[in-house]
Design a protein around this motif. Structure first.
Motif, mmCIF file in Angstrom:
data_model
loop_
_atom_site.group_PDB
_atom_site.id
_atom_site.type_symbol
_atom_site.label_atom_id
_atom_site.label_comp_id
_atom_site.label_asym_id
_atom_site.label_seq_id
_atom_site.Cartn_x
_atom_site.Cartn_y
_atom_site.Cartn_z
ATOM 1 N N PRO A 155 0.695 -1.240 0.001
ATOM 2 C CA PRO A 155 0.071 0.133 -0.135
ATOM 3 C C PRO A 155 0.789 1.404 0.105
ATOM 4 O O PRO A 155 1.995 1.314 0.634
ATOM 5 N N VAL A 191 -6.160 4.775 5.504
ATOM 6 C CA VAL A 191 -5.586 3.685 6.526
ATOM 7 C C VAL A 191 -5.004 2.552 5.383
ATOM 8 O O VAL A 191 -5.417 2.332 4.325
ATOM 9 N N LEU A 192 -3.776 2.285 5.629
ATOM 10 C CA LEU A 192 -2.944 1.332 4.757
ATOM 11 C C LEU A 192 -2.579 -0.024 5.598
ATOM 12 O O LEU A 192 -1.989 0.135 6.591
ATOM 13 N N GLU A 193 -2.914 -1.077 4.688
ATOM 14 C CA GLU A 193 -2.844 -2.250 5.404
ATOM 15 C C GLU A 193 -2.042 -3.072 4.627
ATOM 16 O O GLU A 193 -2.240 -3.125 3.256
#
Ligand SMILES: Cc1cc2nc3c(=O)[nH]c(=O)nc-3n(C[C@H](O)[C@H](O)[C@H](O)COP(=O)(O)OP(=O)(O)OC[C@H]3O[C@@H](n4cnc5c(N)ncnc54)[C@H](O)[C@@H]3O)c2cc1C
Ligand SMILES: Nc1ncnc2c1ncn2[C@@H]1O[C@H](COP(=O)(O)O)[C@@H](O)[C@H]1O
Lengths: 320, 253
Positions: free
Chosen positions: A114, A145-147
């Motif tokens: 990401p 939000v970065l997963e």
């Protein structure tokens, strides 16, 4: 996944760039909170003088070799992907320059990680990264939000204090071999701009004109104001791209960084790429008919009126 | 050279931007769409290359609001073909868009794929390097000059202060264009109308592709932390007040 925070360090003419120190400072704060290390990753051929400037980091990884002597997207992506696969840091931070864009986005596609660009802030929620970014030319902010195994973040210049990333420490320097040369992109040379009639970085007073002026013939009114104030005319990028003023007058990310005593922004919206070049001016006055223009977020005094009314009125008063 | 140019419609910043009730995207009903300004430069550079060295220019866009306008305008300016990929109610973010575009463009034998260096509306990176990554070909962003060369092209990549690097790039490659060599040409409405009557846009089916783990959960106006003190009362009054301020600071004699 480790709790380390990597930064891609940029350097030019033997100097680590200001933006890289900003990243190292932020990486230190994030790493300290998570119990990891702030690791500065630097690529090049002859890095002794560069690593000596990285005392602010907890550790340094230098990728050394001829294939990364100068920046090319292919070599940088190859070198850093090998590191990311092997070390899995929680985050890697990049600047928003051409190097940062090509490296971070190339890596995210190659490794399936990401990525968020234009970041003004980064924090962590559990294993996820939360990034605040400037979008729509600075008119809005997005919180994302970065997963993923490693979150990649490219930050806007000026997002974090650079001083927090400087230090006299002598962190351990680990050396990693650079990848074999990739013939698909080769560096030939750097071309420096020709000397200009006016050096806008040395002027005390700048009147900067943007796309709001609408037409080359109208630039005259800005020149008259600059002359009355005893300053010079500068401009935003679209004014150069339209051929209205020479490149040497451009302020911003791909132009000059200026710090005059007075900066009058006329018909300039205040996109992040422009602000990067002038936000440190001592006094900023903005004239823009759009009261929501982001330029008013950095200006000290704002005038939300038609520039064609205000500029001539100012010139007349100043010229006396 | 056969060149594809990826075009994208983005919200017009001159209009008010309204956030939807979800709080995480713009209200689609309130957006007026314009072509991403850097895409106009990418198209111009492609047309200039074609005029100088021959070949073809294909304008490509994901299907969506007002996309036909952008494609017909590209045809009116001199593109040979126009390609509309899929049909998307809300524009996919960069990685999803790039994956879809790469899937369609990969098999068509283009020497160069050009896009604008960036767009204002998404956070998950820049299309040129991401499309290139999915295609497994090289990329360069912030390109200001493209010239044909042996085995590919020579390009300028721009850094701060107007310094540029000259890079040799093997084709196929994907380039993110910052500025064309000339001011992008203008297509008069009559020519766009003519293109609408005489040309067709090729349509290719495509499904939405997956992204890479980035979710925008909130969109908001910047907090008015440091905001300018606004001077008001009409042009003459603000001019007088500003000159007083500049005098107090010794900036005007
Ligand atoms: C890699 C990269 C590097 C870049 N580098 C730079 C850089 O170095 N410098 C730079 O400037 N940009 C740079 N840009 C471009 C940047 O993203 C913006 O596109 C640019 O700064 C916008 O210029 P502007 O404010 O003049 O134009 P716009 O954003 O079009 O703003 C014009 C403004 O004028 C106002 N206006 C219109 N008419 C009037 C009127 N009659 N009276 C008063 N106000 C009026 C409008 O309200 C508007 O806010 C870069 C972009 C990229 C991708
Ligand atoms: N959804 C999309 N459809 C078509 N082109 C796109 C899309 N997303 C990005 N692009 C192209 O990539 C360029 C860079 O945008 P971005 O990478 O989103 O900053 C745009 O100017 C377009 O040329």
């Amino acid at each position: 996944m480790s709790q380390d925070i990597f930064t891609l360090v940029e350097h030019r003419d033997g100097q680590v760039t200001e933006g890289s120190f900003e990243l190292i400072g932020k990486a230190k704060a994030l790493a300290a909170a998570a119990g990891g290390k702030a690791v500065a990753v630097v690529l090049g051929d002859d890095l002794g003088a560069i690593t000596a400037q990285l005392g602010g980091a907890d550790a340094v990884i230098q990728v050394a070799g001829a294939s990364v002597a100068d920046f090319t997207p292919t070599a940088y992506v190859a070198a850093v992907s090998a590191l990311l696969r092997e070390r899995e840091p929680a985050l890697m931070l990049f600047t928003g320059s051409a190097e940062g864009m090509d490296s971070s986005a190339g890596l995210s596609a190659t490794l399936g990680l990401p990525l968020a660009g234009y970041a003004t802030d980064v924090s962590r929620e559990g294993d996820a990264a939360v990034v605040t970014s400037q979008v729509y030319g600075g008119k809005l902010m997005a919180e994302a939000v970065l997963e993923g195994a490693t979150a990649l973040v490219s930050a806007i210049a000026g997002a974090f204090p650079a001083d927090a990333g400087r230090g006299d420490g002598s962190p351990a320097v680990e050396t990693v071999d650079a990848p074999a040369a990739d013939v698909r992109v080769t560096f030939r040379r750097l071309i420096h701009p020709e000397a200009a009639d006016v050096d806008i970085t040395k002027e005390d007073i700048l009147v900067a004109v943007g796309r709001g002026i609408g037409d080359a013939d109208e630039i005259e009114i800005v020149e008259e104001l600059a002359e009355a104030l005893g300053g010079a005319v500068a401009c935003s990028r679209p004014v150069v791209d339209a051929g209205w003023l020479p490149k040497a007058r451009q302020v911003g990310k791909s132009g000059h960084k200026v710090k005059p005593k007075l900066y009058v922004a006329v018909g300039i919206s205040g996109a992040p790429e422009h602000l990067e070049g002038m936000r440190d001016a001592e006094l900023i006055v903005a004239i823009n008919s759009d009261a929501k223009a982001p330029i008013f977020g950095v200006a000290h005094y704002g005038i939300s009126e038609d520039l064609f009314d205000v500029v001539p009125a100012l010139t007349e008063l100043v010229a006396g | 050279m056969n060149i594809a140019v990826i075009l994208k419609q983005v919200p017009d910043l001159a209009e008010e931007l309204e956030i939807a009730d979800s709080g995480a995207e713009l209200d689609p009903d309130e957006i007026s769409w314009v072509l991403n300004e850097f895409d106009d430069h990418a198209l111009e550079e492609a047309l200039q290359l074609k005029e100088a060295t021959g070949g073809t220019v294909t304008a490509v866009a994901l299907g969506g609001e007002d996309v036909a306008d952008a494609l017909y305008t590209a045809l009116a300016k001199g593109a040979d073909t126009a390609l509309k990929v899929g049909d998307f109610e809300t524009p996919p973010a960069t990685h999803a868009a790039a994956r879809t575009l790469a899937g369609v463009l990969g098999g068509r034998g283009f020497d160069l794929i050009l896009t604008g260096v960036q767009a204002i509306d998404d956070v998950d990176g820049w299309t040129a390097p991401v499309v290139a990554g999915y295609l497994g070909v090289p990329h360069v962003s912030v390109v200001t000059h493209i010239a044909p060369a042996d085995g590919g092209v020579t390009v300028n990549q721009e850094y701060a202060g107007g310094v540029v690097a000259e890079l040799d790039v093997h084709t196929p490659a994907v380039l993110g264009v910052q500025a064309a060599r000339a001011v992008p040409r203008y297509a008069p409405v009559s020519k766009v109308r003519q293109a609408m009557q005489t040309s067709t846009i090729e349509e290719v089916d495509a499904e939405a592709a997956a992204g890479t783990g980035v979710t925008v959960r909130r969109l908001f106006a910047p907090e008015a932390g440091g905001h300018a003190e606004m001077l008001s009362g009409g042009a003459d009054a603000v001019a007088e007040r500003l000159v007083e301020i500049l005098k107090e600071r010794g900036l005007v004699g």
